[in-house]
Design a protein around this motif. Structure first.
Motif, PDB file in Angstrom:
ATOM      1  N   THR A  45       0.798  -1.257  -0.072  1.00  0.00           N
ATOM      2  CA  THR A  45       0.041  -0.008  -0.017  1.00  0.00           C
ATOM      3  C   THR A  45       0.947   1.097   0.092  1.00  0.00           C
ATOM      4  O   THR A  45       0.334   2.454   0.136  1.00  0.00           O
ATOM      5  N   ILE A  46       2.300   1.244  -0.017  1.00  0.00           N
ATOM      6  CA  ILE A  46       2.920   2.502  -0.105  1.00  0.00           C
ATOM      7  C   ILE A  46       2.618   3.340  -1.376  1.00  0.00           C
ATOM      8  O   ILE A  46       2.455   2.825  -2.342  1.00  0.00           O
ATOM      9  N   SER A  47       2.894   4.597  -1.095  1.00  0.00           N
ATOM     10  CA  SER A  47       2.640   5.687  -1.709  1.00  0.00           C
ATOM     11  C   SER A  47       3.690   6.821  -1.308  1.00  0.00           C
ATOM     12  O   SER A  47       4.035   6.642  -0.303  1.00  0.00           O
ATOM     13  N   GLY A  48       3.610   7.866  -2.201  1.00  0.00           N
ATOM     14  CA  GLY A  48       4.528   8.830  -1.703  1.00  0.00           C
ATOM     15  C   GLY A  48       5.425   9.478  -2.768  1.00  0.00           C
ATOM     16  O   GLY A  48       5.706   8.702  -4.048  1.00  0.00           O
ATOM     17  N   THR A  49       6.292  10.240  -2.312  1.00  0.00           N
ATOM     18  CA  THR A  49       7.502  10.974  -3.247  1.00  0.00           C
ATOM     19  C   THR A  49       8.772  10.772  -2.395  1.00  0.00           C
ATOM     20  O   THR A  49       8.779  10.794  -1.288  1.00  0.00           O
ATOM     21  N   ALA A  50       9.945  11.089  -3.044  1.00  0.00           N
ATOM     22  CA  ALA A  50      11.189  11.598  -2.627  1.00  0.00           C
ATOM     23  C   ALA A  50      12.111  12.285  -3.308  1.00  0.00           C
ATOM     24  O   ALA A  50      11.619  12.755  -4.568  1.00  0.00           O
ATOM     25  N   HIS A  51      12.943  13.069  -2.991  1.00  0.00           N
ATOM     26  CA  HIS A  51      13.857  13.624  -3.736  1.00  0.00           C
ATOM     27  C   HIS A  51      15.354  13.455  -3.308  1.00  0.00           C
ATOM     28  O   HIS A  51      15.591  12.934  -2.201  1.00  0.00           O
ATOM     29  N   PHE A  52      16.589  13.707  -4.158  1.00  0.00           N
ATOM     30  CA  PHE A  52      17.898  13.464  -3.898  1.00  0.00           C
ATOM     31  C   PHE A  52      18.422  14.498  -4.541  1.00  0.00           C
ATOM     32  O   PHE A  52      18.270  15.221  -5.552  1.00  0.00           O
ATOM     33  N   CYS A  53      19.795  14.876  -4.123  1.00  0.00           N
ATOM     34  CA  CYS A  53      20.708  15.721  -4.751  1.00  0.00           C
ATOM     35  C   CYS A  53      22.146  14.824  -4.545  1.00  0.00           C
ATOM     36  O   CYS A  53      22.545  14.613  -3.424  1.00  0.00           O
ATOM     37  N   ALA A  54      22.563  14.675  -5.723  1.00  0.00           N
ATOM     38  CA  ALA A  54      24.003  13.597  -5.690  1.00  0.00           C
ATOM     39  C   ALA A  54      25.083  14.386  -6.550  1.00  0.00           C
ATOM     40  O   ALA A  54      24.886  14.640  -7.532  1.00  0.00           O
ATOM     41  N   GLY A  55      26.202  14.122  -5.897  1.00  0.00           N
ATOM     42  CA  GLY A  55      27.558  14.969  -6.815  1.00  0.00           C
ATOM     43  C   GLY A  55      28.435  13.812  -6.773  1.00  0.00           C
ATOM     44  O   GLY A  55      28.019  12.594  -7.355  1.00  0.00           O
ATOM     45  N   GLU A  56      29.755  13.965  -6.932  1.00  0.00           N
ATOM     46  CA  GLU A  56      30.568  12.993  -7.260  1.00  0.00           C
ATOM     47  C   GLU A  56      30.752  11.929  -6.155  1.00  0.00           C
ATOM     48  O   GLU A  56      31.395  10.712  -6.229  1.00  0.00           O
ATOM     49  N   GLN A  57      30.404  12.405  -4.770  1.00  0.00           N
ATOM     50  CA  GLN A  57      30.615  11.179  -3.759  1.00  0.00           C
ATOM     51  C   GLN A  57      29.595  10.202  -4.127  1.00  0.00           C
ATOM     52  O   GLN A  57      28.618   9.828  -4.797  1.00  0.00           O
ATOM     53  N   LYS A  58      30.175   9.025  -3.215  1.00  0.00           N
ATOM     54  CA  LYS A  58      29.387   7.598  -3.427  1.00  0.00           C
ATOM     55  C   LYS A  58      28.180   7.524  -2.887  1.00  0.00           C
ATOM     56  O   LYS A  58      27.376   6.990  -3.174  1.00  0.00           O
TER      57      LYS A  58
END
Length: 108
Positions: free
Chosen positions: A85-98
């Motif tokens: 039943t999961i729903s929703g959103t997410a966000h990220f910001c990724a540079g050169e780091q692992k």
């Protein structure tokens, strides 16, 4: 004006609120200035807040100045087992780091 369409497959390991692994298939559209618009579908298997199962996430974002910023949306009906039943959103910001943070706004 020259543009380039590329694809990539990325494997991830999650720790924290999400614990598990995933595979994301990306399509990237590069512009002459080096920036890229991307979309993708990620299949995550593991736990969200101690509930187990798998979910699929739709990615949309932009890569520019060495940094990828993206928004994710749980694909409706993709959840299995305890994540059905999961729903929703997410966000990220990724540079050169692992490692990078994923900010989730999910509900079960």
């Amino acid at each position: 004006m020259t543009t380039t369409l590329r694809s990539a497959v990325i494997k991830k390991h999650y720790v924290g609120v999400l614990q598990g692994t995933s595979v994301t298939h990306y399509s990237l559209y590069y512009l002459p200035n080096g920036s890229a618009t991307f979309t993708g579908i990620e299949v995550f298997t593991g736990q969200y807040q101690a509930s187990e199962g798998s979910i699929s996430l739709l990615h949309e974002g932009l890569f520019e100045h060495g940094e990828a910023k993206g928004a994710l949306t749980v694909i409706e009906g993709s959840g299995t087992e305890q994540l059905k039943t999961i729903s929703g959103t997410a966000h990220f910001c990724a540079g050169e780091q692992k490692e990078h943070e994923l900010h989730t706004h999910f509900s079960l």
